[in-house]
Motif scaffolding. Structure first.
Motif, short mmCIF file in Angstrom:
data_model
loop_
_atom_site.label_atom_id
_atom_site.label_comp_id
_atom_site.label_asym_id
_atom_site.label_seq_id
_atom_site.Cartn_x
_atom_site.Cartn_y
_atom_site.Cartn_z
N HIS A 73 42.25 73.65 -33.54
CA HIS A 73 40.97 73.86 -34.20
C HIS A 73 41.01 73.06 -35.50
CE1 HIS A 73 40.04 77.04 -31.34
NE2 HIS A 73 41.33 77.33 -31.43
N ARG A 74 40.15 72.06 -35.59
CA ARG A 74 40.16 71.16 -36.75
C ARG A 74 39.08 71.53 -37.75
NH1 ARG A 74 41.05 65.12 -34.29
NH2 ARG A 74 43.25 65.09 -34.82
N ASP A 75 39.31 71.07 -38.97
CA ASP A 75 38.29 71.22 -40.00
C ASP A 75 37.00 70.57 -39.52
OD1 ASP A 75 40.12 72.48 -41.61
OD2 ASP A 75 40.64 70.69 -42.74
N GLY A 76 35.87 71.13 -39.93
CA GLY A 76 34.59 70.58 -39.52
C GLY A 76 34.10 71.17 -38.21
N GLY A 77 34.81 72.17 -37.70
CA GLY A 77 34.35 72.86 -36.51
C GLY A 77 34.53 72.09 -35.21
N THR A 78 35.57 71.27 -35.14
CA THR A 78 35.83 70.55 -33.89
C THR A 78 37.08 71.09 -33.21
OG1 THR A 78 37.11 68.80 -34.97
CG2 THR A 78 34.73 68.43 -34.73
N LEU A 79 37.08 71.00 -31.91
CA LEU A 79 38.22 71.44 -31.11
C LEU A 79 38.86 70.22 -30.47
CD1 LEU A 79 39.82 73.84 -29.87
CD2 LEU A 79 38.38 73.56 -27.87
N LEU A 80 40.15 70.07 -30.67
CA LEU A 80 40.92 68.99 -30.06
C LEU A 80 41.78 69.57 -28.95
CD1 LEU A 80 41.91 66.00 -30.09
CD2 LEU A 80 43.76 66.81 -31.59
N LEU A 81 41.57 69.08 -27.76
CA LEU A 81 42.45 69.41 -26.64
C LEU A 81 43.66 68.50 -26.82
CD1 LEU A 81 43.07 70.82 -24.03
CD2 LEU A 81 41.60 69.21 -22.86
N ASP A 82 44.70 69.02 -27.47
CA ASP A 82 45.82 68.21 -27.92
C ASP A 82 46.78 67.84 -26.80
OD1 ASP A 82 47.33 67.04 -30.18
OD2 ASP A 82 48.84 68.53 -29.61
N ASN A 83 46.97 68.72 -25.83
CA ASN A 83 47.96 68.43 -24.80
C ASN A 83 47.72 69.29 -23.58
OD1 ASN A 83 50.24 67.59 -23.42
ND2 ASN A 83 51.70 68.47 -24.85
N ILE A 84 47.73 68.64 -22.43
CA ILE A 84 47.88 69.31 -21.14
C ILE A 84 49.04 68.61 -20.48
CG2 ILE A 84 46.94 69.67 -18.82
CD1 ILE A 84 44.21 69.98 -20.00
N ALA A 85 50.07 69.36 -20.18
CA ALA A 85 51.26 68.79 -19.54
C ALA A 85 51.61 69.66 -18.34
CB ALA A 85 52.43 68.75 -20.51
N VAL A 86 51.94 69.00 -17.23
CA VAL A 86 52.34 69.70 -16.01
C VAL A 86 53.69 69.17 -15.57
CG1 VAL A 86 51.76 70.17 -13.59
CG2 VAL A 86 49.94 70.09 -15.32
N ASP A 87 54.62 70.08 -15.37
CA ASP A 87 55.94 69.72 -14.86
C ASP A 87 55.76 68.90 -13.58
OD1 ASP A 87 58.34 70.11 -13.06
OD2 ASP A 87 59.06 71.14 -14.85
N PRO A 88 56.49 67.79 -13.43
CA PRO A 88 56.33 66.97 -12.23
C PRO A 88 56.48 67.73 -10.91
CG PRO A 88 57.61 65.79 -13.86
CD PRO A 88 57.41 67.20 -14.39
N ALA A 89 57.28 68.78 -10.90
CA ALA A 89 57.44 69.57 -9.67
C ALA A 89 56.14 70.26 -9.26
CB ALA A 89 58.54 70.61 -9.85
N PHE A 90 55.20 70.39 -10.18
CA PHE A 90 53.95 71.09 -9.90
C PHE A 90 52.73 70.17 -9.97
CE2 PHE A 90 57.01 74.20 -11.28
CZ PHE A 90 56.85 75.21 -10.35
N GLN A 91 52.94 68.89 -10.21
CA GLN A 91 51.82 67.96 -10.26
C GLN A 91 51.23 67.80 -8.87
OE1 GLN A 91 53.23 64.42 -12.31
NE2 GLN A 91 53.44 65.54 -14.23
N GLY A 92 49.92 67.63 -8.82
CA GLY A 92 49.24 67.50 -7.54
C GLY A 92 48.88 68.83 -6.90
#
Length: 160
Positions: A73-92
């Motif tokens: 949650h950034r100043d100015g009322g913005t939301l940053l989706l900073d990271n989505i990470a998926v373990d390679p064993a679960f990708q797909g």
């Protein structure tokens, strides 16, 4: 590999998850190191700090951390989706999509009219993946030595 039909258990991350989060992120981003010539930003983050300072979640499958979500949650009322990470064993398996849907729903619940993210310009598949899910590129910039592509998604029902 996990059954893609089973929804993951997504829950707030805790200090007890830090080692698993770090391992998941490092595994998820490792294949990008040769492509961009250095470790991507998420591999350099201090997840003990991230879990305390930001809105962080883990997705569990087969009794272990299979994915990570970090929203800032950034100043100015913005939301940053900073990271989505998926373990390679679960990708797909649909886990990344489930985390993205969860993030967007959380943003709407919190009253955001839009959400933002960035990814490296050489992570072509990520740019295309987000675009297929309604995210639009807004600009490109070099920050902290990374060539970043910024994207935005307008959210239904948000107020700010």
């Amino acid at each position: 590999m996990s059954d893609a039909v089973d929804p993951p258990r997504i829950r707030p991350a805790t200090a007890a998850d830090v080692a698993a989060i770090t391992a998941c992120v490092r595994a998820a981003y490792a294949h990008y190191v040769p492509r961009i010539g250095r470790e991507p930003g998420p591999m350099q983050d201090d997840y003990a700090r991230v879990v305390v300072e930001h809105e962080a979640y883990v997705a569990e499958r087969d009794g272990r951390v299979a994915g990570v979500l970090v929203m800032i949650h950034r100043d100015g009322g913005t939301l940053l989706l900073d990271n989505i990470a998926v373990d390679p064993a679960f990708q797909g398996t649909g886990l990344g999509a489930a985390l993205l849907v969860f993030a967007e729903a959380r943003a709407v619940e919190q009253g955001y009219a839009q959400a933002h993210l960035y990814t490296h310009e050489n992570m072509h598949e990520n740019i295309a993946w987000y675009a297929r899910r309604g995210w639009q590129e807004t600009h490109r910039v070099t920050e902290k030595g990374f060539a970043r592509v910024y994207m935005r998604k307008m959210l239904p029902g948000g107020t700010g």
